[in-house]
Scaffold this active site. Structure first.
Site: not given
Length: 1035
Positions: A33, A452, A480, A483, A490, A608
């Site tokens: 990040r 965070a 959550d 990870e 964090q 498109c």
């Protein structure tokens, strides 16, 4: 006072050499990040930097934490002084048992735990001035809690030896930062924004460039751009960057273009970030003639006063054995005021003192507040990273900030009440007094999110003692788990926590920081939303004093905001995006709410463009992300439905409207392309390459040959339409092979086939034995040429050849013949580098970019765009939560003057700080029986008991409102135009019963109130906007 622009030299020579960056490898899974904020080059430069931080009270440890998380070559800490109990007001890595031990020795191992890539050591010396030559081991020196005399000696040495210096300190609700990055400091990227690029429509003989289709170019005067793919003025392609002058939102001038020929068409422009060079003056000069950055334009005269006032504090400490003025002591305050006048006179600085500012500065000088440490800790760490990376613009050279509005008015403050209590909160008591500390400890707060922002928020709660009293409590929820990519911002989580629940780990970490919180935090793992209203029920909300959002998505933020409005609870809202951050205070009956304003919608691309005419890498990545979905997610889901749903063909399928497409997909996955081993998966992947990158492109060129013209006679392939080239598969091309390898692995996962360890030669061998059929374009295929034209394939009649459909259905295996057979549906996960997801999307996108001659994107950039990653960095997060806690103090105090509150917007890259008072909630009026009635359109509501519809209508008649309609949710319960026969049975029903009868649904057990929307006319018989009605159903 110097002006900001004096010492800036814009580099007009594009060839100016920027220092070469060292090579180094970066652990992307940890730093992912942050890499999106800083970029690889800046990260590499940080990775070769040695940083020294002196002073390890709250501010010092906050800076150390943020720098350790960011990742530098080494971090050295200096503070031989013994820890005191008052340090625990903001020093989160000290425990009560550490009192009396060296701050550096105790803190260093705890900082080292944050990042295994950043070694942390202790600088052993009583004072840095004992041996200044040791400072040559560092690229940056950071001073906090250092006497001014020592600061000056160290600052002069650093300036003479090319060592970057940052000084920062806080005194209660006051703080400042000073930078000296020496002469000729080079900034490689001043803003951190992505370079702008666009398509050219025209360049005239005077050098005026027009952007295509009147798209705003977004450039500014003085920007540099370079060109590519221009026809006619070929000399501009690959020429050195040109400086531009903006002529309007759609055009800019590049100056003299004589001798370059005539523009014939085509061309792309892209912005080039040019280096900026700044000169910094040493501290000794800047004390006398400061260059001051404004942090709050409502306090324009404040920086100069604080510049002098803080020097007066240092002078006081020098005369009093290093001790700052005593809390709330008037004799000390008078001395500080005299010293301030002397400092101003000696420096020849003309300054008009606001007596309250200097009085409070003296009263609070011994104060040590966690939110101020968080604010300046985030800011200072970012300045250090700017020094070593050359990315973003530094503070030049001073920035002062205060939050005097946070001083409480609901409690007494006096010398007696602000005396130290030999408590961990003494740093806060020195500023606010004992009574306010008692208030803070007895509030009940709901923290939504423990990522965070949530981690930083909980750390601040622990330091200020929030909810630690007999009546206090904190509830924290987050659904959550942790990870690896969370660990670099964090900061409450460690590698051993990966896989555990965020709320549990975060609460345990802050209870260790402050044992007073043991038994005071309830952790939950429920996602907050309509589905969990039985958990977060009305009793839960009724017990709260306020709510703090620490969320990363708009949907959840909006939901919590609406609940806060309904239950009349103050809300503290904040968010970050890279170096940008914002804070918002939502106050019942005073301010608008989070939902009152909306962010602009996410950028989307015309279909498109994605299908046939991409012109930039973002288009090909979006296309590849869709391809991933249509290969590995959609069809396996359909197969599983077919195998598990009773009579799928005659029920679900019939309702879909695209039967043929779904049946073809079922046939592919269950019959024609069903793999029996991994070699079949390789063959399937090779065929997909052929379909997408050769056949589809040949078909497009058959429909629109490269010399095709539009109806007006212009070249079809011009402007944003790039003429593609089919790709011929080659086993020696890494991207070609990458597509096959990753597609085969994902297809194998769908069918639960093990992926063997194979070499590239093994893959090539399988593909060499395949027969690839020659492609012949189909004259019946129609392709949309422009998004402004109707899609020729839209609104096609449903495929009605039932025989053909039946033939496919007959070819499908009977679900009963495949008991237990299911496909694995791929769930997109961007942060697992071994799962082939981002690798497939990168290869698929880059192959399409090759088709269209678009510059390729590496895996890192593809992951950022495809994964919709929100860039994050610990510095911004820490700073933003500091601002939130400064507003929290005001809510705890019960302030009801909107002018005392501040919403903030910051961008650390520029750096920019903007503060404004919250916007008041909208008001309305209607004519009641006794004249005008004012209502708050957001916060007001009518509250009534569970009465009958007859009584309900009468109640509002008495208020002067004639109700024309009543509804609840999607049920219309009453309308004035209903005939009596329709309303007769409804009128005697209680409102709750009426809702249940009409909606045919019972009111949920946990719900105590029912909401009704009404439309009404007032006494003037005009329709008026009135609040909703809350019927109190269960008490």
């Amino acid at each position: 006072m110097n002006t900001q622009g004096d010492a800036v030299m814009e580099v007009d020579q594009p060839e100016a050499a920027i220092e070469q960056l060292k090579n180094g490898e970066i652990d992307e899974s940890l730093y992912s990040r942050q890499l999106y904020v800083l970029g690889h080059e800046a990260m590499k430069r940080m990775g070769s930097s040695n940083i020294l931080i002196s002073g390890l009270k709250g501010l010092g440890v906050e800076i150390a934490k943020n720098i350790a998380l960011a990742g530098v070559k080494s971090l050295t800490l200096h503070d031989p002084h013994p820890a005191a109990i008052a340090d625990l007001s903001s020093q989160f890595f000290l425990h009560p048992e550490d009192v009396g031990k060296s701050r550096a020795q105790v803190t260093a191992p705890r900082v080292a735990e944050l990042n295994s890539y950043t070694p942390v050591s202790v600088h052993e010396s009583q004072s840095l001035t004992d041996d200044l030559s040791q400072l040559k081991n560092y690229q940056v020196v950071v001073l906090t809690n250092t006497p001014l005399k020592e600061q000056l000696k160290i600052a002069d040495f650093c300036h003479q030896n090319g060592i970057y210096l940052t000084v920062a300190d806080t005194f209660g609700l006051f703080g400042y930062i000073f930078n000296d990055f020496g002469k000729n400091f080079t900034i490689g990227d001043a803003t951190g924004e992505n370079p702008i690029s666009g398509i050219i429509a025209d360049i005239d003989d005077s050098g005026l460039v027009s952007a295509l289709d009147e798209t705003r170019h977004g450039l500014e005067d003085g920007d540099f751009i370079e060109f590519a793919e221009i026809k006619g003025m070929d000399g501009l392609n690959a020429a050195p960057p040109r400086k531009i002058t903006v002529k309007g939102p759609y055009s800019f001038s590049i100056g003299d273009v004589s001798g370059l020929g005539k523009y014939q068409g085509g061309g792309l422009f892209s912005q080039v970030k040019m280096p900026k060079i700044l000169d910094f003056q040493p501290l000794s000069e800047q004390l006398k003639s400061p260059e001051l950055m404004i942090s709050d334009f409502a306090k324009f005269d404040r920086p100069q006063q604080l510049h002098v006032g803080i020097q007066a504090l240092h002078a006081f400490a020098e005369q009093n054995g290093g001790q700052m003025p005593r809390p709330h002591n008037d004799a000390d305050m008078k001395t500080v005021l005299d010293l301030a006048n002397n400092v101003a006179k000696e420096a020849g600085i003309e300054v008009e003192f606001d007596s309250k500012v200097i009085t409070e500065l003296s009263y609070q000088a011994r104060g040590d507040l966690s939110p101020m440490a968080a604010f300046f800790g985030g800011l200072t760490a970012q300045e250090v990273l700017k020094a070593v990376s050359g990315k973003f613009t530094p503070v030049r050279q001073w920035m002062y900030f205060d939050s005097l509005e946070s001083i409480p008015s609901s409690v007494a403050r006096s010398e007696e009440l602000c005396q130290p209590q030999n408590s961990r909160y003494d740093g806060q008591i020195a500023v606010f007094g004992r009574e306010f500390q008692d208030k803070i400890s007895n509030v009940r707060n709901f923290l939504v999110g423990c990522g965070a922002i949530g981690c930083e928020m909980l750390k601040n709660y622990a330091m200020i003692g929030l909810g630690s009293g007999p009546n206090g409590h904190i509830t924290a929820t987050d659904n959550d788990s942790i990870e690896k990519s969370n660990l670099n911002r964090q900061f409450l989580f460690r590698p051993k926590d990966v896989g555990k629940q965020k709320s549990d780990c975060a609460a345990a970490a802050v209870q260790a920081m402050n044992p007073d919180l043991k038994g005071k935090i309830t952790t939950m793992t429920d996602r907050i939303g309509p589905d969990s209203e039985d958990v977060f029920d009305e009793k839960f909300w009724a017990e709260l004093d306020f709510v703090t959002n620490a969320l990363d998505n708009v949907e959840a933020r909006t939901y919590v905001d609406r609940r806060c409005v309904f239950f009349m609870k103050p809300l503290l809202e904040s968010g970050t995006l890279g170096t940008k951050g914002n804070t918002q205070v939502v106050l019942p009956r005073l301010t608008e709410s989070y939902s009152s304003s909306q962010d602009p919608p996410e950028q989307s691309f015309p279909m498109c463009t994605l299908r046939s005419f991409p012109n930039k890498i973002e288009h090909t990545i979006a296309w590849a992300r869709d391809l991933f979905q249509s290969y590995f997610v959609g069809p396996p889901e359909v197969v599983n439905l077919y195998l598990t749903q009773p009579d799928y063909i005659n029920t679900t399928l019939k309702q879909q409207g695209n039967e043929k497409q779904i049946l073809d997909s079922l046939k592919d996955f269950l019959v024609s392309d069903k793999p029996s081993d991994y070699n079949d998966c390789i063959a399937w992947a090779r065929m997909q390459f052929e379909k997408q990158y050769n056949n589809a492109i040949q078909q497009l060129l058959y429909n629109f040959p490269n010399d095709a013209k539009t109806s007006s006679g212009a070249d079809f392939w011009s402007g944003p339409k790039r003429c593609p080239t089919p790709l011929k598969f080659s086993t020696s091309d890494e991207t070609h092979m990458g597509f096959v390898i990753h597609a085969a692995a994902l297809h194998a996962y769908n069918f639960n086939i093990k992926v063997p360890q194979l070499s590239s030669k093994d893959y090539a061998k399988v593909m060499d034995s395949m027969m690839i059929p020659e492609f012949r374009p189909d004259a019946n295929v129609k392709i949309q040429a422009d998004e402004k034209e109707p899609d020729p394939n839209a609104n096609q009649p449903a495929f009605d050849d039932q025989d053909e459909l039946n033939k496919i259905i007959t070819s499908l295996p009977n679900p009963k013949s495949m008991p237990g057979f299911r496909l694995n549906v791929v769930e997109f996960e961007k942060d697992d580098d071994s799962n082939h997801h981002i690798d497939f999307i990168t290869a698929a996108s880059n192959l399409r970019a090759m088709n269209y001659g678009i510059t390729l994107a590496d895996r890192h950039k593809t992951k950022f765009i495809a994964g919709k990653i929100i860039p994050a960095i610990a510095t911004t997060t820490a700073l933003v939560t500091g601002l939130v806690i400064l507003e929290l103090y005001k809510i705890v105090d019960g302030k009801d003057d909107i002018e005392q509150y501040k919403n903030g917007f910051i961008n650390l890259a520029l750096p920019f700080f903007g503060f404004s008072e919250p916007i008041a909630s909208p008001k309305g009026t209607y004519k009641g029986k006794n004249g005008d009635v004012t209502v708050d359109k957001l916060w007001d509501r009518f509250e009534v008991d569970d009465i009958t519809l007859t009584e309900f209508l009468k109640h509002f008649e008495e208020l002067g409102l004639s109700i024309t309609m009543v509804s609840s949710g999607v049920s219309l319960l009453y309308a004035s135009f209903y005939p009596p026969s329709k309303t007769k049975d409804r009128m005697p029903l209680k409102m709750s019963k009426l809702v249940e009868t009409i909606s045919k649904k019972p009111i949920p057990e946990h719900q105590k109130n029912v909401i009704f929307e009404i439309t009404a006319e007032d006494a003037t018989e005009e329709d008026v906007e009135v609040p909703y009605v809350m019927v109190k159903y269960r008490k």
